[in-house]
Design an enzyme around this catalytic site. Structure first.
Site, PDB file in Angstrom:
ATOM      1  N   GLU A   1      -7.055   4.902   7.578  1.00  0.00           N
ATOM      2  CA  GLU A   1      -6.714   6.478   7.311  1.00  0.00           C
ATOM      3  C   GLU A   1      -8.084   7.057   6.698  1.00  0.00           C
ATOM      4  O   GLU A   1      -8.310   8.288   6.734  1.00  0.00           O
ATOM      5  CB  GLU A   1      -5.491   6.524   6.553  1.00  0.00           C
ATOM      6  CG  GLU A   1      -4.306   6.356   7.469  1.00  0.00           C
ATOM      7  CD  GLU A   1      -3.033   5.962   6.516  1.00  0.00           C
ATOM      8  OE1 GLU A   1      -2.960   5.793   5.425  1.00  0.00           O
ATOM      9  OE2 GLU A   1      -2.137   5.065   7.523  1.00  0.00           O
TER      10      GLU A   1
ATOM     11  N   GLY B   1       2.886  -1.068   4.084  1.00  0.00           N
ATOM     12  CA  GLY B   1       2.937   0.224   3.947  1.00  0.00           C
ATOM     13  C   GLY B   1       4.238   0.441   3.650  1.00  0.00           C
ATOM     14  O   GLY B   1       4.804   0.483   2.681  1.00  0.00           O
ATOM     15  N   GLY B   2       4.869   1.054   4.867  1.00  0.00           N
ATOM     16  CA  GLY B   2       6.417   1.805   4.702  1.00  0.00           C
ATOM     17  C   GLY B   2       7.239   0.684   4.048  1.00  0.00           C
ATOM     18  O   GLY B   2       8.069   1.012   2.967  1.00  0.00           O
TER      19      GLY B   2
ATOM     20  N   GLY C   1       2.256   2.408  10.909  1.00  0.00           N
ATOM     21  CA  GLY C   1       3.403   3.530  10.768  1.00  0.00           C
ATOM     22  C   GLY C   1       3.939   3.641  12.051  1.00  0.00           C
ATOM     23  O   GLY C   1       4.565   4.858  12.089  1.00  0.00           O
TER      24      GLY C   1
ATOM     25  N   SER D   1       3.014  -2.130  10.294  1.00  0.00           N
ATOM     26  CA  SER D   1       4.473  -2.412  10.509  1.00  0.00           C
ATOM     27  C   SER D   1       5.062  -3.746  10.427  1.00  0.00           C
ATOM     28  O   SER D   1       5.939  -4.370  11.110  1.00  0.00           O
ATOM     29  CB  SER D   1       4.842  -1.909  12.065  1.00  0.00           C
ATOM     30  OG  SER D   1       4.453  -0.447  12.071  1.00  0.00           O
TER      31      SER D   1
ATOM     32  N   ASN E   1       0.805  -1.154   0.153  1.00  0.00           N
ATOM     33  CA  ASN E   1      -0.071   0.020  -0.016  1.00  0.00           C
ATOM     34  C   ASN E   1       0.938   1.334  -0.216  1.00  0.00           C
ATOM     35  O   ASN E   1       1.576   1.436   1.084  1.00  0.00           O
ATOM     36  CB  ASN E   1      -0.918  -0.107   1.127  1.00  0.00           C
ATOM     37  CG  ASN E   1      -1.664   1.219   1.354  1.00  0.00           C
ATOM     38  OD1 ASN E   1      -1.748   2.074   0.498  1.00  0.00           O
ATOM     39  ND2 ASN E   1      -2.317   1.323   2.530  1.00  0.00           N
ATOM     40  N   TRP E   2       0.961   1.755  -1.239  1.00  0.00           N
ATOM     41  CA  TRP E   2       2.096   2.918  -1.136  1.00  0.00           C
ATOM     42  C   TRP E   2       1.523   4.182  -0.627  1.00  0.00           C
ATOM     43  O   TRP E   2       2.095   5.199  -0.715  1.00  0.00           O
ATOM     44  CB  TRP E   2       2.231   3.323  -2.594  1.00  0.00           C
ATOM     45  CG  TRP E   2       3.165   2.088  -3.265  1.00  0.00           C
ATOM     46  CD1 TRP E   2       3.594   0.844  -2.890  1.00  0.00           C
ATOM     47  CD2 TRP E   2       3.603   1.892  -4.787  1.00  0.00           C
ATOM     48  NE1 TRP E   2       4.435   0.130  -3.555  1.00  0.00           N
ATOM     49  CE2 TRP E   2       4.525   0.832  -4.793  1.00  0.00           C
ATOM     50  CE3 TRP E   2       3.720   2.941  -5.696  1.00  0.00           C
ATOM     51  CZ2 TRP E   2       5.265   0.652  -6.060  1.00  0.00           C
ATOM     52  CZ3 TRP E   2       4.442   2.593  -6.988  1.00  0.00           C
ATOM     53  CH2 TRP E   2       5.304   1.413  -6.894  1.00  0.00           C
ATOM     54  N   LYS E   3       0.285   4.356  -0.339  1.00  0.00           N
ATOM     55  CA  LYS E   3      -0.479   5.561   0.199  1.00  0.00           C
ATOM     56  C   LYS E   3      -0.082   6.662  -0.631  1.00  0.00           C
ATOM     57  O   LYS E   3      -0.242   6.651  -1.850  1.00  0.00           O
ATOM     58  CB  LYS E   3      -0.109   5.749   1.492  1.00  0.00           C
ATOM     59  CG  LYS E   3      -0.077   4.360   2.435  1.00  0.00           C
ATOM     60  CD  LYS E   3      -0.029   4.531   4.086  1.00  0.00           C
ATOM     61  CE  LYS E   3      -0.357   3.430   4.633  1.00  0.00           C
ATOM     62  NZ  LYS E   3      -0.184   3.529   6.160  1.00  0.00           N
TER      63      LYS E   3
ATOM     64  N   HIS F   1      -9.497   1.583   4.434  1.00  0.00           N
ATOM     65  CA  HIS F   1      -8.548   1.575   5.250  1.00  0.00           C
ATOM     66  C   HIS F   1      -8.477   2.506   6.589  1.00  0.00           C
ATOM     67  O   HIS F   1      -9.411   3.547   6.276  1.00  0.00           O
ATOM     68  CB  HIS F   1      -7.420   2.074   4.385  1.00  0.00           C
ATOM     69  CG  HIS F   1      -5.974   2.314   5.232  1.00  0.00           C
ATOM     70  ND1 HIS F   1      -5.629   3.195   6.030  1.00  0.00           N
ATOM     71  CD2 HIS F   1      -4.898   1.135   4.969  1.00  0.00           C
ATOM     72  CE1 HIS F   1      -4.287   2.634   6.373  1.00  0.00           C
ATOM     73  NE2 HIS F   1      -3.939   1.621   5.773  1.00  0.00           N
TER      74      HIS F   1
ATOM     75  N   GLU G   1      -6.067  -4.857  10.541  1.00  0.00           N
ATOM     76  CA  GLU G   1      -4.741  -3.830  10.804  1.00  0.00           C
ATOM     77  C   GLU G   1      -5.233  -2.806  12.002  1.00  0.00           C
ATOM     78  O   GLU G   1      -5.839  -1.978  11.825  1.00  0.00           O
ATOM     79  CB  GLU G   1      -4.539  -2.588   9.709  1.00  0.00           C
ATOM     80  CG  GLU G   1      -4.523  -3.358   8.265  1.00  0.00           C
ATOM     81  CD  GLU G   1      -3.644  -2.314   7.508  1.00  0.00           C
ATOM     82  OE1 GLU G   1      -2.596  -2.555   6.987  1.00  0.00           O
ATOM     83  OE2 GLU G   1      -4.439  -1.246   7.007  1.00  0.00           O
TER      84      GLU G   1
HETATM   85  P1  PGA Z   1       2.736   0.354   7.519  1.00  0.00           P
HETATM   86  O1  PGA Z   1       1.211   0.570   6.996  1.00  0.00           O
HETATM   87  O2  PGA Z   1       3.322  -0.945   7.099  1.00  0.00           O
HETATM   88  O3  PGA Z   1       3.509   1.383   7.283  1.00  0.00           O
HETATM   89  O4  PGA Z   1       2.509   0.151   9.184  1.00  0.00           O
HETATM   90  C1  PGA Z   1       0.428  -0.589   6.683  1.00  0.00           C
HETATM   91  C2  PGA Z   1      -1.054   0.042   6.189  1.00  0.00           C
HETATM   92  O5  PGA Z   1      -1.208   1.262   6.745  1.00  0.00           O
HETATM   93  O6  PGA Z   1      -1.614  -0.590   5.534  1.00  0.00           O
END
Ligand code: PGA
Length: 258
Positions: free
Chosen positions: A100, A237-238, A176, A216, A11-13, A98, A170
């Protein structure tokens, strides 16, 4: 070991311009050359879908995903993107709900339910996110939070509609933050989620549905997390923003613990 095929999605956001995305998609393909031990999806920003789709359409190792869609098929919704627009760019998966989007864009379970419906009817495979906040975890309310999110998010779907749905647990406190749920904590939440699927749709759907863990996930914790009985992949994500690290995570995550 269960028989569900692992699915790892990046997930590149809101990261990477179209030209940066072109390089990253190409680098990930190079790193994952001949890979076939699990499904890999890249959920890139809308502005990178066209370039990523043009690279990915000729191969089968990595599939393309988006990070959101609008629930209506078309119309006067300035700034929004429809399922048909995504399909036209070789998009196969779409992240829905998600945390967010729930937090910053006020997405409710009812709206998420409509978006999942739209994705399924447009033959896009939804990756449906849910999870509790730190406060809810510490107040020992996580079970009822997950149950409500799953039940309201998946309300009124048939067994057949559930076939292309992937869930992504999640915990918000692990996204993050470098705070990962322990493999035992994650497994407990996944087994609980599967029990809710069993209540809603019966045993076959509960056993077939893939549930990713997200929050994470890194190359060095992926293997232990993904070898838990009810964890069928990761939403990353990251660690998906760098080709070598993402490819290492994919390979380790799909490898049995020796
Ligand atoms: P993260 O993000 O791996 O940076 O914690 C995961 C996500 O929000 O899908």
């Amino acid at each position: 070991m269960n028989y569900r095929r692992k699915i790892i999605a990046g997930n590149w956001k809101m990261h990477k311009t179209a030209s940066e995305s072109k390089t990253l998609v190409q680098d990930i393909l190079t790193e994952l050359k001949d890979w076939n031990d699990g499904d890999v999806v890249l959920c890139v920003p809308f502005t990178s879908l066209a370039i990523a789709g043009s690279i990915l359409e000729s191969q089968t190792i990595v599939e393309l995903g988006a990070q959101n869609l609008h629930q209506a098929p078309q119309g006067a919704f300035t700034g929004e993107i429809s399922a048909g627009m995504l399909r036209d760019l070789f998009v196969r998966y779409v992240i829905i709900g998600h945390s967010e989007r729930r937090q910053y864009f006020r997405e409710t379970n009812a709206l998420i339910n409509q978006k999942i419906k739209t994705a399924i009817t447009s033959t896009l495979k939804p990756i449906v996110c849910y999870g509790e906040t730190l406060q809810e975890r510490e107040g020992n309310q996580w079970r009822s939070v997950l149950e409500t999110q799953i039940k309201e998010g998946l309300a009124n779907f048939t067994e057949a509609e559930m076939e292309t749905v992937t869930l992504a647990y999640e915990p918000v406190w692990a996204i993050g933050t470098s705070k990962t749920a322990s493999p035992a904590q994650a497994q407990e939440a996944h087994a609980f989620s599967r029990s809710i699927l069993n209540q809603l749709f019966g045993k076959t759907v509960a056993e077939k549905t893939r549930i990713q863990y997200g929050g994470s996930v890194k190359p060095d914790n992926a293997q232990e997390l993904l070898q838990q009985e009810d964890i069928d992949g990761a939403l990353v994500g990251g660690a998906s923003l760098e080709a070598r690290s993402f490819a290492t995570l994919v390979k380790k995550g799909c490898q049995p613990l020796s």
